[in-house]
Motif scaffolding. Structure first.
Motif, PDB file in Angstrom:
ATOM      1  N   TYR A 113      -0.535  -7.358  -6.602  1.00 46.71           N
ATOM      2  CA  TYR A 113       1.384  -7.282  -7.079  1.00 46.71           C
ATOM      3  C   TYR A 113       1.270  -9.011  -6.967  1.00 46.71           C
ATOM      4  O   TYR A 113       1.391  -9.051  -5.724  1.00 46.71           O
ATOM      5  N   ALA A 114       2.341  -9.223  -8.031  1.00 47.72           N
ATOM      6  CA  ALA A 114       3.285 -10.867  -7.375  1.00 47.72           C
ATOM      7  C   ALA A 114       3.587 -11.222  -6.156  1.00 47.72           C
ATOM      8  O   ALA A 114       3.580 -12.622  -6.565  1.00 47.72           O
ATOM      9  N   SER A 115       4.789 -10.213  -5.730  1.00 44.62           N
ATOM     10  CA  SER A 115       5.428 -10.295  -5.212  1.00 44.62           C
ATOM     11  C   SER A 115       5.626  -9.183  -4.145  1.00 44.62           C
ATOM     12  O   SER A 115       5.295  -7.857  -4.857  1.00 44.62           O
ATOM     13  N   PRO A 116       6.225  -9.139  -2.504  1.00 44.42           N
ATOM     14  CA  PRO A 116       6.670  -7.612  -2.293  1.00 44.42           C
ATOM     15  C   PRO A 116       7.396  -7.969  -3.007  1.00 44.42           C
ATOM     16  O   PRO A 116       7.241  -6.014  -2.517  1.00 44.42           O
ATOM     17  N   GLU A 117       8.647  -7.599  -3.670  1.00 45.68           N
ATOM     18  CA  GLU A 117       9.406  -6.149  -4.395  1.00 45.68           C
ATOM     19  C   GLU A 117       8.781  -5.754  -5.030  1.00 45.68           C
ATOM     20  O   GLU A 117       9.118  -4.457  -5.450  1.00 45.68           O
ATOM     21  N   ASN A 118       8.556  -6.377  -6.293  1.00 45.43           N
ATOM     22  CA  ASN A 118       7.003  -5.464  -6.635  1.00 45.43           C
ATOM     23  C   ASN A 118       6.440  -4.685  -6.098  1.00 45.43           C
ATOM     24  O   ASN A 118       6.242  -3.383  -6.303  1.00 45.43           O
ATOM     25  N   ALA A 119       5.541  -4.795  -4.635  1.00 37.84           N
ATOM     26  CA  ALA A 119       5.203  -3.815  -4.195  1.00 37.84           C
ATOM     27  C   ALA A 119       5.286  -2.860  -3.367  1.00 37.84           C
ATOM     28  O   ALA A 119       5.571  -1.893  -3.440  1.00 37.84           O
ATOM     29  N   LEU A 120       6.818  -3.323  -2.977  1.00 38.26           N
ATOM     30  CA  LEU A 120       7.482  -2.077  -2.164  1.00 38.26           C
ATOM     31  C   LEU A 120       8.454  -1.116  -3.351  1.00 38.26           C
ATOM     32  O   LEU A 120       8.079   0.029  -3.003  1.00 38.26           O
ATOM     33  N   LYS A 121       8.679  -1.559  -4.739  1.00 38.51           N
ATOM     34  CA  LYS A 121       8.666  -0.585  -5.198  1.00 38.51           C
ATOM     35  C   LYS A 121       7.907   0.189  -5.523  1.00 38.51           C
ATOM     36  O   LYS A 121       8.345   1.450  -5.517  1.00 38.51           O
ATOM     37  N   ALA A 122       6.821   0.076  -6.056  1.00 45.70           N
ATOM     38  CA  ALA A 122       5.579   0.334  -6.067  1.00 45.70           C
ATOM     39  C   ALA A 122       5.128   1.507  -5.382  1.00 45.70           C
ATOM     40  O   ALA A 122       5.014   2.363  -5.930  1.00 45.70           O
ATOM     41  N   LEU A 123       5.663   1.090  -4.143  1.00 47.24           N
ATOM     42  CA  LEU A 123       5.086   1.501  -2.515  1.00 47.24           C
ATOM     43  C   LEU A 123       6.282   3.409  -2.475  1.00 47.24           C
ATOM     44  O   LEU A 123       5.688   4.005  -2.207  1.00 47.24           O
ATOM     45  N   ALA A 124       7.821   3.184  -3.343  1.00 47.67           N
ATOM     46  CA  ALA A 124       8.579   3.835  -2.757  1.00 47.67           C
ATOM     47  C   ALA A 124       8.308   4.788  -4.472  1.00 47.67           C
ATOM     48  O   ALA A 124       8.077   6.041  -4.638  1.00 47.67           O
ATOM     49  N   ALA A 125       7.199   4.105  -5.834  1.00 48.35           N
ATOM     50  CA  ALA A 125       6.954   5.115  -6.870  1.00 48.35           C
ATOM     51  C   ALA A 125       5.712   6.395  -6.700  1.00 48.35           C
ATOM     52  O   ALA A 125       6.143   7.120  -6.549  1.00 48.35           O
ATOM     53  N   ILE A 126       4.846   5.411  -5.289  1.00 45.54           N
ATOM     54  CA  ILE A 126       3.611   5.646  -4.895  1.00 45.54           C
ATOM     55  C   ILE A 126       3.311   7.179  -3.995  1.00 45.54           C
ATOM     56  O   ILE A 126       3.707   8.492  -4.187  1.00 45.54           O
ATOM     57  N   GLU A 127       4.556   7.113  -3.301  1.00 41.12           N
ATOM     58  CA  GLU A 127       4.814   8.107  -2.144  1.00 41.12           C
ATOM     59  C   GLU A 127       5.531   9.123  -2.237  1.00 41.12           C
ATOM     60  O   GLU A 127       5.621  10.207  -2.599  1.00 41.12           O
ATOM     61  N   LYS A 128       6.604   9.102  -4.057  1.00 42.04           N
ATOM     62  CA  LYS A 128       7.364   9.651  -4.137  1.00 42.04           C
ATOM     63  C   LYS A 128       5.922  10.883  -5.321  1.00 42.04           C
ATOM     64  O   LYS A 128       6.558  11.635  -5.766  1.00 42.04           O
ATOM     65  N   GLU A 129       5.069  10.257  -5.268  1.00 42.59           N
ATOM     66  CA  GLU A 129       4.177  10.861  -6.064  1.00 42.59           C
ATOM     67  C   GLU A 129       3.542  11.933  -5.723  1.00 42.59           C
ATOM     68  O   GLU A 129       2.185  12.199  -5.332  1.00 42.59           O
ATOM     69  N   GLY A 130       3.521  11.403  -4.671  1.00 42.57           N
ATOM     70  CA  GLY A 130       3.152  12.554  -3.385  1.00 42.57           C
ATOM     71  C   GLY A 130       1.829  12.045  -2.589  1.00 42.57           C
ATOM     72  O   GLY A 130       1.089  12.917  -2.132  1.00 42.57           O
ATOM     73  N   LYS A 131       1.327  10.562  -2.666  1.00 37.78           N
ATOM     74  CA  LYS A 131       0.284   9.930  -2.897  1.00 37.78           C
ATOM     75  C   LYS A 131      -0.009   9.187  -1.486  1.00 37.78           C
ATOM     76  O   LYS A 131       1.536   9.163  -0.785  1.00 37.78           O
ATOM     77  N   SER A 132      -0.169   9.248  -0.632  1.00 38.49           N
ATOM     78  CA  SER A 132      -0.689   8.333   1.001  1.00 38.49           C
ATOM     79  C   SER A 132      -1.225   6.925   1.048  1.00 38.49           C
ATOM     80  O   SER A 132      -2.212   6.616  -0.075  1.00 38.49           O
ATOM     81  N   VAL A 133      -0.954   6.135   1.332  1.00 37.44           N
ATOM     82  CA  VAL A 133      -0.958   4.249   1.312  1.00 37.44           C
ATOM     83  C   VAL A 133      -1.573   4.100   2.603  1.00 37.44           C
ATOM     84  O   VAL A 133      -1.349   4.723   4.019  1.00 37.44           O
ATOM     85  N   ARG A 134      -2.819   3.496   2.536  1.00 35.43           N
ATOM     86  CA  ARG A 134      -3.715   3.119   3.397  1.00 35.43           C
ATOM     87  C   ARG A 134      -2.896   2.048   4.476  1.00 35.43           C
ATOM     88  O   ARG A 134      -2.774   2.196   5.455  1.00 35.43           O
ATOM     89  N   VAL A 135      -2.572   1.382   3.623  1.00 33.94           N
ATOM     90  CA  VAL A 135      -2.083  -0.166   4.065  1.00 33.94           C
ATOM     91  C   VAL A 135      -1.481  -1.182   3.422  1.00 33.94           C
ATOM     92  O   VAL A 135      -1.617  -0.304   1.774  1.00 33.94           O
ATOM     93  N   VAL A 136      -0.613  -1.714   3.437  1.00 29.19           N
ATOM     94  CA  VAL A 136      -0.050  -2.773   2.787  1.00 29.19           C
ATOM     95  C   VAL A 136       0.133  -4.028   3.086  1.00 29.19           C
ATOM     96  O   VAL A 136       0.105  -3.920   4.011  1.00 29.19           O
TER      97      VAL A 136
END
Length: 458
Positions: free
Chosen positions: A375-398
């Motif tokens: 992601y080009a920026s932390p805010e893009n990544a953190l927005k995507a992270l929220a969506a990823i978690e809403k989909e029920g997926k787990s994240v290994r690391v940011v």
């Protein structure tokens, strides 16, 4: 016994005995990956004086450089991989024995000093090295991190013998001590200043780049062996170059391989070996790395661990790596001038646009996915992270890149400055984040605070 021969009577068998440090993951391209991928077998010479030769390839793993050096001096090993400080002790030990070793290439390092670091227990109130005056700091004595610590203390204007209490402690002892809050801080080398925070019982408060103390890991060889078998030395370096190319192309895949062998989590391995990682894999002898060797010798004399000088110009040689790079179709002198980190060529996983400015790069490794998202920026990544978690997926690391130093960080342990337009910048240190906010405006927040406005309601 003739150097490198399995026996005096069997001159058609040549030993190639390599000492590795698997858990010192920045030695991976000079040991672990070569061994696991059988790259040495691929590059060893088979023609000319080596026609019909049988190679007796031996590998031995160590957790530190000192015992590896002992076996090299004893003639049990021909090659070894270790950091600048233990590497210099290797040269000193050979010299005391009336022999010589050669530092033949760097493998991975940082001309600024990143890779070494200082951590404190997770619940410690300490946020910077300036708060460690009068405290007990443990460190593996005579290690590259010891040199970094002494330099950092000097930069504070402190006396290392009276203003702090420095004790010796290996990482396997320091880990439990941090968990039990038996020490107030610990300085260490790759990968422990990142591994301990990743495992949740420490916080990194100081990166070696803040001390501007260049550091690296590299390869050494017994000089007598190198003179007898220069083609084998070049073959070893060709194998290291191939290992480097493989991990550069697929850092996630080989971070997983390193983890399977060492037990060090892939997320930590990627922090070093992925694009724009903590250190740069570079096999040329940059002036800063030569200076690191000189500094280590001077430090050992200060610590009374060495009582004689080591001629750096005879100990450090680029003869073999120049040949290896030339055989691989690469230009040593051009690479010597290149100080770039491993570059990232990727598109923003949200916008699809090319990432052309990596100063605010952020990355997410989603569980079950083979490659990291960029992601080009932390805010893009953190927005995507929220969506990823809403989909029920787990994240290994940011991951996030420190806006000022450029080093890669675990975002969960970073500090952020949110500008009035919502733009986020990441920092290792709370103090640096506060200075940035004061100079440029913005609010200092931790990881949870950075995420809060971007969380998608469930």
């Amino acid at each position: 016994m003739a150097v490198g021969l399995s026996s005096a009577a069997d001159a058609d068998v040549i030993r190639v005995a390599v000492g590795t440090q698997d858990t010192t993951i920045n030695c991976a391209t000079g040991g672990l990956l070569i061994r696991e991928l059988k790259l040495l077998e691929k590059h060893l010479p088979r023609d000319g004086k080596y026609t019909g030769v049988t190679y007796d390839i031996q590998w031995k793993n160590f957790t530190s450089g000192a015992p590896l050096t002992n076996e090299m001096v004893a003639g049990k090993l021909d090659f070894g991989a270790m950091a600048d400080f233990p590497g210099s002790l290797n040269g000193v030990a050979f010299q005391k024995a009336g022999r010589r070793s050669l530092f033949i290439a760097t493998l991975s390092g940082s001309t600024k000093g990143s890779g070494n670091g200082i951590v404190v227990p997770t619940n410690s109130p300490v946020q910077s090295i300036a708060e460690l005056k009068g405290k007990t700091i443990s460190v593996p004595f005579a290690s590259t991190s010891h040199g970094m610590l002494l330099r950092a203390i000097k930069a504070q204007g402190w006396n290392p013998e009276t203003d702090v209490n420095i004790i010796t402690q290996a990482p396997e002892v320091a880990g439990p001590a941090l968990q039990a809050s038996k020490i107030e801080a610990h300085a260490d080398f790759v990968p422990f200043a990142e591994l301990f925070p990743w495992r949740g019982f420490a916080r990194k408060i100081f990166d070696g780049s803040q001390a501007n103390a260049p550091t690296f890991h590299g390869g050494l060889v017994d000089a007598e062996y190198a003179e007898k078998y220069p083609e084998i030395v070049v073959a070893y370096l060709r194998a290291a170059l191939e290992a480097d190319s493989l991990i550069a192309a697929e850092p996630e895949k080989y971070s997983e391989l390193i983890s399977r062998v060492t037990g060090i989590e892939p997320e930590v391995n990627y922090l070093f070996h992925g694009p724009l990682g903590l250190q740069t894999r570079d096999m040329t002898w940059k002036p800063e790395y030569r200076q690191a060797v000189q500094t280590s010798i001077e430090t050992f004399k200060f610590l009374k661990r060495a009582d004689s000088d080591l001629d750096i110009n005879k100990f450090v040689t680029d003869k073999y790596i120049r040949t290896a790079l030339s055989q691989a179709g690469r230009d040593y002198d051009a690479e010597l001038k290149n100080y770039s980190q491993l570059q990232l060529k990727a598109k923003d996983a949200v916008t699809g646009a090319d990432i052309v400015d990596a100063t605010r790069l952020a990355q997410i490794w989603v569980k079950g996915e083979p490659v990291v998202r960029h992601y080009a920026s932390p805010e893009n990544a953190l927005k995507a992270l929220a969506a990823i978690e809403k989909e029920g997926k787990s994240v290994r690391v940011v991951y996030a890149q420190d806006r000022e130093s450029g080093i890669k960080l675990f975002a969960q342990q970073a500090w952020f400055v949110r500008a009035s337009n919502g733009e986020l910048s990441a920092f290792l240190s709370k103090g640096v984040a506060e200075d940035w906010a004061k100079a440029k405006g913005g609010q200092v927040v931790d990881y949870a605070g950075a995420r809060e406005p971007l969380v998608v309601s469930r």
